[in-house]
Design an enzyme around this catalytic site. Structure first.
Site, PDB file in Angstrom:
ATOM      1  N   CYS A 398      44.453  31.113  39.877  1.00  9.69           N
ATOM      2  CA  CYS A 398      44.603  32.293  39.423  1.00  9.69           C
ATOM      3  C   CYS A 398      45.161  33.326  40.520  1.00  9.69           C
ATOM      4  O   CYS A 398      46.373  33.437  40.664  1.00  9.69           O
ATOM      5  CB  CYS A 398      43.529  32.925  38.567  1.00  9.69           C
ATOM      6  SG  CYS A 398      43.858  34.685  38.195  1.00  9.69           S
ATOM      7  N   ASP A 399      43.928  33.519  41.546  1.00 10.71           N
ATOM      8  CA  ASP A 399      44.418  34.471  42.543  1.00 10.71           C
ATOM      9  C   ASP A 399      45.356  33.830  43.668  1.00 10.71           C
ATOM     10  O   ASP A 399      46.328  34.655  44.029  1.00 10.71           O
ATOM     11  CB  ASP A 399      43.138  34.901  43.306  1.00 10.71           C
ATOM     12  CG  ASP A 399      42.143  35.492  42.690  1.00 10.71           C
ATOM     13  OD1 ASP A 399      42.743  36.351  41.696  1.00 10.71           O
ATOM     14  OD2 ASP A 399      40.974  35.564  42.954  1.00 10.71           O
ATOM     15  N   VAL A 400      45.467  32.631  43.661  1.00  7.31           N
ATOM     16  CA  VAL A 400      46.476  32.069  44.656  1.00  7.31           C
ATOM     17  C   VAL A 400      47.930  32.356  44.173  1.00  7.31           C
ATOM     18  O   VAL A 400      48.919  31.905  44.831  1.00  7.31           O
ATOM     19  CB  VAL A 400      46.044  30.657  45.287  1.00  7.31           C
ATOM     20  CG1 VAL A 400      44.717  30.774  45.977  1.00  7.31           C
ATOM     21  CG2 VAL A 400      46.010  29.622  43.977  1.00  7.31           C
ATOM     22  N   VAL A 401      48.161  32.583  42.963  1.00  2.87           N
ATOM     23  CA  VAL A 401      49.457  32.631  42.295  1.00  2.87           C
ATOM     24  C   VAL A 401      49.632  33.950  41.778  1.00  2.87           C
ATOM     25  O   VAL A 401      50.564  34.210  40.919  1.00  2.87           O
ATOM     26  CB  VAL A 401      49.810  31.639  41.271  1.00  2.87           C
ATOM     27  CG1 VAL A 401      49.927  30.255  41.905  1.00  2.87           C
ATOM     28  CG2 VAL A 401      48.921  31.377  40.067  1.00  2.87           C
ATOM     29  N   SER A 439      38.536  37.381  42.508  1.00  3.90           N
ATOM     30  CA  SER A 439      38.758  38.704  43.096  1.00  3.90           C
ATOM     31  C   SER A 439      38.836  39.710  42.025  1.00  3.90           C
ATOM     32  O   SER A 439      38.603  41.143  42.283  1.00  3.90           O
ATOM     33  CB  SER A 439      40.409  38.897  43.555  1.00  3.90           C
ATOM     34  OG  SER A 439      41.171  38.935  42.359  1.00  3.90           O
TER      35      SER A 439
END
Lengths: 477, 96
Positions: A398-401, A439
């Site tokens: 999720c956060d990394v994209v 996050s």
């Protein structure tokens, strides 16, 4: 002296060999051999008084270590490494404790200082690693646990330790044992308070840091007993831990202090752990995902859309995240990639450095599923290729994209380099739910018209996908 | 005092060499790297063994045995698991 030098040389050789994937295994064996020799040399030089106790303790610990290492699966690796790290910290502070308590006349001020430091660092590494391991194994709540005035408590404990350390170092007589014991308790407390507030995607930083401190504890332990081998072995560990800590912070574009103090983590209520981290929230895929995308005039089953998208794509990039680890979906993910490649498509894996719970975690999982190493791509390598990519498949990430990292300022992930999957022509997202990642920042990608959401357990989703892709591509296994 | 300097320089030199070598390790080997260095920190087993080089009381024996066991756990487990991981890395892909 010469033997010591040879052992240190072998160890360094091992570390050097480790730099290349082909020689890494040899490097590991060289390091293990160096330590085995060191063990032999020490036993030869100073024969032990209680051979029975020594041998059985060695055998017991060694066998337990072996047994666990054979059984553990790759998803559990971070928890395992943290636990072993804790065991190392325990040994380091026990040795420092006993040496200090003995109060040999030989003990110099330097040795005493090193001993006190080793005791504190070792004990804090021990408790910190155990908390980290508990979090990673799911035994302790994974979200950061923050007390009110957490920072003050942390600093206060550290200050008391500093003062008490001086007291313990200058003390004499039987009281020393007590003041040392109090120091141990305080340090254990420090480790707990310190690592409790770090969680989720910050775990790689925490583990790397504890890795460094365990090396430091070993080296300090070496100073008190005046043993060069201990110092020389502790040093590369401290170096490696420091480097990894730095890499992880850089990958998130966060400063170490920000991670440890956790200033940025207040964006959302703590309940919302990673989208992929909340197994309780699993919903049937079809119900939640029927939100029609603007491109489709009629309500179409997203699954059917996804199958079409995968069939139609010539170039595919797969972005795995920690959710893939939680769902144990690495095998399905790699199988999908293999099958697509066999069907003549270009397939790449885009591995973000902080994906997972320890540095390089995704690589181990994909290796477990026997990924083709040529498919793996680092962030800088793959990002320019996304605009020309037909399809990005997100598996539990999720956060990394999350494009918010680039487009919105003031969020916890703002400024973090992401996998620019949103630039791909079409996306298939296999996440458990639509909740924001660790996050707490909502991911606008979920609402993007070019995104096909396949909510639910990634292993099941990918299994179904594989099943449906069979007719066209034949069995490629 | 020279002894102290010697020990410090051993630490600094090995730290620097280690730093240079380890910063070149590719990201895909970071987990095994951490696992291996973690095993190396089990070197405290030497310190624990040396606790038994002189006669001592029951408490010291107990603590020493605990230290030996946990350091050995770290040492053996760490190297074994690193080896297992690297073996996986080496495996070639199934013929597709």
């Amino acid at each position: 002296m010469l033997t010591d030098f040879a052992i240190i040389f072998t160890l360094i050789l091992g570390v050097w060999l480790f730099g290349r994937p082909r020689n890494a295994r040899l490097g590991n064996l060289a390091a293990a051999a160096a330590l085995l020799c060191a063990l032999g040399v020490v036993l030869y030089r100073s024969p032990v008084t209680e051979p029975v106790i020594v041998v059985s303790a060695l055998a017991l610990g060694g066998l337990a270590g072996w047994a666990v290492s054979v059984r553990v699966n790759m998803t559990q690796i971070p928890a395992m490494v943290a636990f072993q790290n804790g065991a190392g910290g325990l040994a380091a502070f026990l040795v420092s404790f006993v040496e200090l308590a003995r109060q040999d006349a030989l003990v110099t001020t330097t040795a005493k200082t090193a001993g006190i430091l080793g005791l504190v660092v070792g004990a804090a590494t021990f408790s910190g690693s155990m908390i980290a391991s508990g979090k990673l194994a799911g035994l302790v709540r994974q979200t950061p646990i923050v007390f009110s005035k957490h920072g003050s408590i942390l600093l206060g404990t550290a200050a008391v330790i500093a003062i008490w350390g001086v007291v313990a170092a200058t003390g004499a007589g039987p009281a020393v044992v007590w003041s040392l014991s109090i120091l141990v308790v305080l340090s254990v407390l420090l480790g707990i308070v310190f690592s409790m507030r770090i969680g989720g995607a910050d775990m790689p930083v925490l583990i790397s840091f504890l890795n460094a401190t365990s090396g430091l504890a070993a080296a300090l332990c070496g100073i008190i007993i005046q043993n060069r081998l201990l110092i020389a072995c502790g040093a590369p560990v401290a170096a490696s831990g420091s480097i990894l800590t730095y890499f992880m912070c850089k990958a998130m574009n966060r400063r170490l202090i920000a991670v440890f103090v956790g200033i940025q983590m207040q964006a959302k209520p703590l309940g919302s752990e990673s989208a992929e981290d909340a197994p309780s929230a699993s919903e049937p895929a079809s119900e939640t995902a029927t939100v029609p995308t603007s491109e489709t005039p009629r309500q179409q089953d997203p699954f059917v859309q996804a199958v079409e998208a995968v069939r139609g794509a010539d170039s595919v990039v797969v972005v795995p995240g920690y959710g893939m680890a939680l769902a144990h979906a690495q095998f399905e993910t790699v199988r999908l990639a293999d099958r697509l490649q066999a069907a003549g498509k270009t397939v790449k894996f885009a591995v973000h450095p902080i994906a997972g719970r320890m540095p390089g975690h995704m690589h181990v999982l994909l290796a477990e599923a026997e990924v083709d190493p040529d498919m793996l791509a680092e962030i800088d390598e793959i990002n320019p290729h996304f605009p020309s990519t037909d399809l990005a498949v997100i598996v539990g990430a999720c956060d990394v994209v999350n494009p918010a990292a680039i487009e919105v300022s003031g969020t916890p992930i703002s400024g973090m380099p992401i996998m620019e999957a949103p630039n791909a022509k079409q996306l298939v997202v296999c996440n458990l739910d639509e909740k924001p990642g660790y996050s707490g920042v909502d991911n606008p990608l979920y609402a993007d018209p070019k995104t096909i959401l396949l909510l639910g357990d990634a292993k099941a989703t990918l299994g179904r996908l594989l099943e449906n892709l069979k007719p066209e591509t034949q069995s490629a296994e | 005092m020279p002894e102290v300097l010697l020990m410090l320089s051993v630490f600094v030199i090995v730290f620097l060499i280690g730093y240079l070598l380890i910063s070149k390790v590719p990201p895909r080997l970071h987990t095994p790297l951490m696992s291996m260095t973690n095993a190396i920190s089990g070197v405290t087993v030497l310190g624990a063994l040396l606790l038994f080089s002189v006669e001592s009381g029951t408490l010291v024996k107990g603590l020493g045995a605990l230290a030996i066991a946990s350091a050995a756990f770290n040492l053996v487990g760490g190297f074994a698991i690193t080896n297992r991981m690297l073996k996986m890395f080496k495996k070639r892909k199934r013929s597709a």
